[in-house]
Design a protein around this motif. Structure first.
Motif, short mmCIF file in Angstrom:
data_model
loop_
_atom_site.label_atom_id
_atom_site.label_comp_id
_atom_site.label_asym_id
_atom_site.label_seq_id
_atom_site.Cartn_x
_atom_site.Cartn_y
_atom_site.Cartn_z
N ASP A 1 63.02 28.61 -13.92
CA ASP A 1 62.18 28.62 -15.32
C ASP A 1 63.24 28.35 -16.19
O ASP A 1 62.60 28.27 -17.69
CB ASP A 1 61.12 29.51 -14.95
CG ASP A 1 60.31 28.97 -13.92
OD1 ASP A 1 60.64 27.94 -13.51
OD2 ASP A 1 59.91 30.05 -13.54
N THR A 2 64.33 29.06 -16.52
CA THR A 2 64.86 29.54 -17.93
C THR A 2 65.71 27.99 -17.97
O THR A 2 65.84 27.65 -19.44
CB THR A 2 65.84 30.69 -18.04
OG1 THR A 2 65.59 31.64 -16.80
CG2 THR A 2 67.08 30.47 -18.55
N ARG B 1 63.86 29.93 -8.65
CA ARG B 1 62.71 30.04 -9.99
C ARG B 1 63.36 30.70 -10.57
O ARG B 1 62.74 29.51 -12.06
CB ARG B 1 61.29 29.90 -9.20
CG ARG B 1 60.51 29.63 -7.65
CD ARG B 1 60.48 28.47 -8.09
NE ARG B 1 59.49 28.54 -9.04
CZ ARG B 1 59.06 27.26 -9.97
NH1 ARG B 1 59.81 26.41 -10.61
NH2 ARG B 1 58.18 27.94 -10.95
N ARG B 2 63.34 31.70 -11.12
CA ARG B 2 63.51 32.07 -12.29
C ARG B 2 64.30 31.55 -13.16
O ARG B 2 65.08 30.88 -14.46
CB ARG B 2 63.48 33.62 -12.30
CG ARG B 2 63.37 34.68 -12.00
CD ARG B 2 63.56 36.56 -12.39
NE ARG B 2 64.07 36.62 -11.58
CZ ARG B 2 63.77 37.07 -10.19
NH1 ARG B 2 62.66 37.18 -9.72
NH2 ARG B 2 65.12 37.36 -8.93
N THR B 3 66.03 31.36 -12.37
CA THR B 3 66.76 30.35 -13.07
C THR B 3 66.35 29.37 -13.88
O THR B 3 66.89 28.84 -14.28
CB THR B 3 67.90 30.63 -11.94
OG1 THR B 3 68.78 31.38 -11.71
CG2 THR B 3 69.42 29.64 -11.99
N GLU C 1 62.40 33.73 -5.45
CA GLU C 1 62.00 33.86 -6.71
C GLU C 1 62.82 33.85 -7.68
O GLU C 1 63.26 33.50 -8.80
CB GLU C 1 61.81 35.29 -6.65
CG GLU C 1 60.55 35.61 -5.96
CD GLU C 1 59.97 36.74 -5.65
OE1 GLU C 1 60.58 37.54 -5.81
OE2 GLU C 1 58.62 36.61 -5.33
N GLY C 2 64.53 34.34 -7.14
CA GLY C 2 65.04 34.41 -7.85
C GLY C 2 66.12 33.03 -7.99
O GLY C 2 66.32 32.14 -9.70
#
Length: 177
Positions: free
Chosen positions: A151-152, A147-149, A144-145
């Motif tokens: 996506d940003t 993916r967040r990185t 999840e970390g």
């Protein structure tokens, strides 16, 4: 020829030259895999993953698939160890690559694939150590970390390091002659 539908049928379908190596790697993985992960077939290979019962969103590229941890696949000239758990976490990747090199065994790798041709160039103890070290919740948190990185950085606000923020042009063929 139909694709194998079970782990047992996959193992039975392996070429004789690769069967012992794949079975030995599988044995190490299954003996050291933390509780919560499951084994099955994924992407036509032996797969180890977080089941939908523990992580309902599944894998972002195909939410119908469970979140992959690793796969073992017999290819034409090698056995691929597709270690998504190494690929997505820079510290784990650095540790794993360094530890592999310290074994003195041949290191043939891509971004997420480690290729071996035989059992004597497979660091089984290192694989066991890797799978003992990753628990399900830790893996989900890493995923999840990441993916967040991603996506940003892929939102157009900030390009990834070393990349230009330009549109890709389609490839064109050069005329013959």
């Amino acid at each position: 020829m139909t694709a194998p539908a079970t782990v047992a049928s996959y193992l039975d379908s392996l070429p004789e030259a690769q069967a012992d190596t794949v079975r030995a790697i599988r044995d190490v993985v299954t003996r050291n895999l933390q509780p919560g992960f499951e084994e099955g077939l994924q992407y036509g290979m032996l797969g180890y993953y977080v089941p939908h019962s523990l992580y309902p969103p599944g894998y972002h590229a195909n939410p119908k698939e469970p979140l992959p941890l690793a796969s073992i696949g017999a290819q034409k000239r090698h056995i691929g160890l597709y270690l998504f758990c190494v690929y997505m976490h820079d510290d784990t990747r650095a540790w794993f690559v360094d530890a592999w090199r310290r074994t003195g065994m041949r290191l043939d790798m891509g971004k997420a694939c480690f290729r071996v041709r035989s059992l004597d160039e497979t660091p089984l103890e290192l694989l066991g150590e890797l799978f003992r070290a990753i628990d399900v919740q830790q893996f989900i948190d890493f995923y999840e970390g990441a993916r967040r990185t991603r996506d940003t950085t892929d939102s157009g606000k900030t390009p990834k390091k070393g990349r230009k923020a330009t549109k890709r042009r389609p490839a064109t063929r050069k005329p013959k002659g």
